[in-house]
Scaffold this motif. Structure first.
Motif, mmCIF file in Angstrom:
data_model
loop_
_atom_site.group_PDB
_atom_site.id
_atom_site.type_symbol
_atom_site.label_atom_id
_atom_site.label_comp_id
_atom_site.label_asym_id
_atom_site.label_seq_id
_atom_site.Cartn_x
_atom_site.Cartn_y
_atom_site.Cartn_z
ATOM 1 N N ILE A 145 -38.842 -19.061 -61.995
ATOM 2 C CA ILE A 145 -37.953 -18.156 -62.734
ATOM 3 C C ILE A 145 -38.444 -17.974 -64.165
ATOM 4 C CG2 ILE A 145 -35.630 -18.013 -63.731
ATOM 5 C CD1 ILE A 145 -34.647 -19.308 -61.076
ATOM 6 N N ASN A 146 -38.841 -19.067 -64.789
ATOM 7 C CA ASN A 146 -39.363 -19.007 -66.151
ATOM 8 C C ASN A 146 -40.590 -18.110 -66.245
ATOM 9 O OD1 ASN A 146 -41.682 -20.690 -67.913
ATOM 10 N ND2 ASN A 146 -39.803 -20.240 -69.039
ATOM 11 N N GLU A 147 -41.488 -18.220 -65.284
ATOM 12 C CA GLU A 147 -42.724 -17.442 -65.323
ATOM 13 C C GLU A 147 -42.496 -15.985 -64.940
ATOM 14 O OE1 GLU A 147 -45.276 -19.681 -62.775
ATOM 15 O OE2 GLU A 147 -45.758 -21.183 -64.327
ATOM 16 N N ARG A 148 -41.608 -15.733 -63.986
ATOM 17 C CA ARG A 148 -41.341 -14.352 -63.554
ATOM 18 C C ARG A 148 -40.526 -13.564 -64.575
ATOM 19 N NH1 ARG A 148 -39.868 -13.482 -57.220
ATOM 20 N NH2 ARG A 148 -41.209 -15.075 -56.301
ATOM 21 N N LEU A 149 -39.501 -14.219 -65.112
ATOM 22 C CA LEU A 149 -38.549 -13.508 -65.965
ATOM 23 C C LEU A 149 -38.789 -13.731 -67.451
ATOM 24 C CD1 LEU A 149 -35.246 -14.219 -63.955
ATOM 25 C CD2 LEU A 149 -36.895 -12.338 -63.658
ATOM 26 N N GLY A 150 -39.626 -14.720 -67.786
ATOM 27 C CA GLY A 150 -39.852 -15.024 -69.197
ATOM 28 C C GLY A 150 -38.639 -15.600 -69.890
ATOM 29 N N ILE A 151 -37.717 -16.158 -69.113
ATOM 30 C CA ILE A 151 -36.466 -16.667 -69.657
ATOM 31 C C ILE A 151 -36.682 -18.036 -70.298
ATOM 32 C CG2 ILE A 151 -35.762 -17.775 -67.494
ATOM 33 C CD1 ILE A 151 -32.907 -16.898 -68.094
ATOM 34 N N THR A 152 -36.019 -18.275 -71.422
ATOM 35 C CA THR A 152 -36.068 -19.572 -72.084
ATOM 36 C C THR A 152 -35.125 -20.535 -71.361
ATOM 37 O OG1 THR A 152 -36.496 -18.477 -74.188
ATOM 38 C CG2 THR A 152 -35.757 -20.770 -74.287
ATOM 39 N N ILE A 153 -35.618 -21.728 -71.044
ATOM 40 C CA ILE A 153 -34.818 -22.713 -70.313
ATOM 41 C C ILE A 153 -34.707 -23.988 -71.151
ATOM 42 C CG2 ILE A 153 -34.638 -24.122 -68.219
ATOM 43 C CD1 ILE A 153 -36.181 -21.976 -66.725
ATOM 44 N N VAL A 154 -33.488 -24.470 -71.318
ATOM 45 C CA VAL A 154 -33.232 -25.724 -72.023
ATOM 46 C C VAL A 154 -32.557 -26.673 -71.036
ATOM 47 C CG1 VAL A 154 -32.139 -26.858 -73.990
ATOM 48 C CG2 VAL A 154 -32.934 -24.479 -74.196
ATOM 49 N N LEU A 155 -33.196 -27.810 -70.785
ATOM 50 C CA LEU A 155 -32.695 -28.767 -69.810
ATOM 51 C C LEU A 155 -32.250 -30.048 -70.507
ATOM 52 C CD1 LEU A 155 -35.418 -28.402 -67.016
ATOM 53 C CD2 LEU A 155 -33.141 -27.373 -67.067
ATOM 54 N N ILE A 156 -31.004 -30.431 -70.271
ATOM 55 C CA ILE A 156 -30.462 -31.700 -70.751
ATOM 56 C C ILE A 156 -30.562 -32.697 -69.591
ATOM 57 C CG2 ILE A 156 -28.424 -32.881 -71.639
ATOM 58 C CD1 ILE A 156 -29.545 -30.753 -73.524
ATOM 59 N N THR A 157 -31.155 -33.859 -69.838
ATOM 60 C CA THR A 157 -31.382 -34.783 -68.732
ATOM 61 C C THR A 157 -31.524 -36.214 -69.243
ATOM 62 O OG1 THR A 157 -32.791 -35.240 -66.807
ATOM 63 C CG2 THR A 157 -33.899 -34.475 -68.816
ATOM 64 N N HIS A 158 -31.362 -37.165 -68.337
ATOM 65 C CA HIS A 158 -31.718 -38.555 -68.634
ATOM 66 C C HIS A 158 -32.887 -38.993 -67.747
ATOM 67 C CE1 HIS A 158 -29.137 -38.993 -65.063
ATOM 68 N NE2 HIS A 158 -29.813 -40.099 -64.836
ATOM 69 N N GLU A 159 -33.476 -38.028 -67.014
ATOM 70 C CA GLU A 159 -34.538 -38.327 -66.066
ATOM 71 C C GLU A 159 -35.892 -37.879 -66.615
ATOM 72 O OE1 GLU A 159 -32.539 -37.820 -61.765
ATOM 73 O OE2 GLU A 159 -32.513 -35.990 -62.973
ATOM 74 N N MET A 160 -36.774 -38.835 -66.868
ATOM 75 C CA MET A 160 -38.078 -38.501 -67.423
ATOM 76 C C MET A 160 -38.912 -37.668 -66.451
ATOM 77 S SD MET A 160 -39.347 -38.927 -70.377
ATOM 78 C CE MET A 160 -40.879 -38.749 -71.268
ATOM 79 N N HIS A 161 -38.645 -37.804 -65.166
ATOM 80 C CA HIS A 161 -39.379 -37.013 -64.174
ATOM 81 C C HIS A 161 -39.186 -35.515 -64.401
ATOM 82 C CE1 HIS A 161 -41.052 -35.690 -60.367
ATOM 83 N NE2 HIS A 161 -39.924 -35.071 -60.102
ATOM 84 N N VAL A 162 -37.979 -35.118 -64.783
ATOM 85 C CA VAL A 162 -37.696 -33.705 -65.056
ATOM 86 C C VAL A 162 -38.547 -33.223 -66.225
ATOM 87 C CG1 VAL A 162 -35.921 -32.077 -65.816
ATOM 88 C CG2 VAL A 162 -35.358 -33.845 -64.130
ATOM 89 N N ILE A 163 -38.608 -34.028 -67.278
ATOM 90 C CA ILE A 163 -39.415 -33.674 -68.451
ATOM 91 C C ILE A 163 -40.883 -33.578 -68.067
ATOM 92 C CG2 ILE A 163 -40.068 -34.374 -70.777
ATOM 93 C CD1 ILE A 163 -37.081 -33.649 -70.472
ATOM 94 N N GLN A 164 -41.347 -34.579 -67.362
ATOM 95 C CA GLN A 164 -42.761 -34.641 -66.975
ATOM 96 C C GLN A 164 -43.185 -33.447 -66.140
ATOM 97 O OE1 GLN A 164 -43.372 -37.422 -63.847
ATOM 98 N NE2 GLN A 164 -45.133 -36.202 -63.187
ATOM 99 N N LYS A 165 -42.347 -33.043 -65.208
ATOM 100 C CA LYS A 165 -42.759 -32.070 -64.206
ATOM 101 C C LYS A 165 -42.814 -30.637 -64.736
ATOM 102 C CE LYS A 165 -41.782 -30.506 -59.489
ATOM 103 N NZ LYS A 165 -43.162 -30.691 -58.973
ATOM 104 N N ILE A 166 -41.838 -30.229 -65.582
ATOM 105 C CA ILE A 166 -41.790 -28.792 -65.890
ATOM 106 C C ILE A 166 -41.660 -28.432 -67.369
ATOM 107 C CG2 ILE A 166 -40.760 -28.356 -63.635
ATOM 108 C CD1 ILE A 166 -38.152 -27.613 -65.085
ATOM 109 N N CYS A 167 -41.404 -29.391 -68.248
ATOM 110 C CA CYS A 167 -41.127 -29.015 -69.639
ATOM 111 C C CYS A 167 -42.406 -28.854 -70.460
ATOM 112 C CB CYS A 167 -40.224 -30.058 -70.299
ATOM 113 S SG CYS A 167 -38.553 -30.088 -69.607
#
Length: 346
Positions: A186-208
């Motif tokens: 979605i980020n690449e197709r639409l160019g939308i800015t995404i802000v993710l709140i998380t306590h999981e480092m895997h989420v940060i590692q994978k896509i941020c």
């Protein structure tokens, strides 16, 4: 895209003042996937509610697309919030509505004509991979499918910003990865800015692309994900990084390892990018007359490239070990000498 200046939010509970967000300043660029990570009580959820206007700050300012969200009220806030959408941990779907009716709901509220609503809903169902499930109710969907509905609904009003509040923490690991892949698409197709709140480092590692670490309502560290992984500065950041490297699980055994190897050095090596593919240990053994035994190893892939750690026991003459460490630094491999469960920068 998003500019936050000296943001502060106070609550009063039982006549006691609680500071949930404390003098927070941060800029998030257009089109990036930005992660905010912290443990429970760090102020993450309050922060995200300040971003979309669900909470108003005690002081400070929030700008989204040059619009001042902080202290905006009434109709102007309602209209502005259509461009800042949320996806939630527990989906927040309407259980009496089908998939397509859930996605259509914010369009109804916005007064979009029926024909246009139907066209947009059809497109969004295709986008999030729910074709064939249009008439299903939430009770008939898996957790991952429910979150896909939530994402499609959040995209209905064509927002500029997509906020996720622990959006994958209720999902199993495989489903989490599928949802994260969808967000990247979605980020690449639409160019939308995404802000993710998380306590999981895997989420940060994978896509941020970038990450901010929150503690006690403050941003204590921020930067590109790979840079933060390679050189975490704060204790809390090191704890998060250790979730992926596994180093925290290894450290209690270091004293035992030193008992077996009293004359050697236990080294933690950090590899980034191309150095992850280099035969570093082979070069050490061949060129510096040392022995090297791997105690622990881990490799992770981030958005900007690979990141790996090794804990290695190196034995040999003091000068040879010193020269080996100098060589590692010369090829951009970070080396830390571990000593009975603590680390000292070399």
């Amino acid at each position: 895209m998003i500019s936050i200046k000296e943001l502060r939010k106070e609550f009063t509970v039982n006549d006691k003042k609680i500071v949930a967000v404390d003098n927070l300043t941060l800029d998030i660029e257009k089109g990036e996937i930005f992660g905010v990570i912290g443990y429970s009580g760090a102020g993450k959820s309050t922060f995200i509610r300040l971003l979309n206007g669900l909470e108003q700050p005690t002081s400070g300012e929030v700008f989204v697309n040059d619009k001042k969200f902080s202290h905006m009220k009434g109709e102007s806030l309602r209209i502005a919030r259509q461009k800042v959408s949320m996806i939630f941990q527990h989906f927040n779907l309407l259980w009496s509505r089908t998939v397509e009716e859930n996605i259509e709901f914010p369009l109804e509220i916005a007064g979009v004509p029926k024909k246009e609503r139907k066209q947009r809903v059809h497109h969004l169902i295709e986008l999030v991979g729910l074709k064939g499930r249009e008439k299903s109710y939430p009770s008939q969907l898996s957790g991952g499918q429910k979150q896909r509905v939530g994402i499609a609904r959040a995209l209905a009003n064509e927002p500029d910003v997509l906020l996720g509040d622990e959006a994958t923490s209720a999902l199993d690991p495989e489903t989490t990865d599928a949802i994260l892949d969808l967000l990247v698409d979605i980020n690449e197709r639409l160019g939308i800015t995404i802000v993710l709140i998380t306590h999981e480092m895997h989420v940060i590692q994978k896509i941020c692309h970038r990450v901010a670490v929150m503690e006690d309502g403050k941003i204590v560290e921020t930067g590109k994900v790979l840079d933060v992984f390679q050189n975490p500065q704060e204790t809390i950041t090191k704890r998060f990084v250790s979730q992926l490297t596994g180093v925290e699980d290894t450290l209690p055994t270091l004293e035992t390892i030193f008992q077996h190897y009293p004359n050697g050095s236990l080294i933690q090596l950090t590899f980034v990018g191309q150095t992850t593919e280099e035969p570093v240990l082979t070069e050490l053994i061949r060129n510096f007359q040392v022995t090297a035994s791997v105690v622990h190893g881990n490799m992770n892939q981030t958005k900007d490239g690979p990141y790996g750690t090794l804990i290695v026991h190196i034995d040999g003459e003091t000068k040879q070990i010193h020269d080996a460490l100098q060589y590692l630094q010369s090829i951009d491999v970070k080396a830390e000498v571990l000593n009975n469960g603590s680390t000292n920068n070399e």
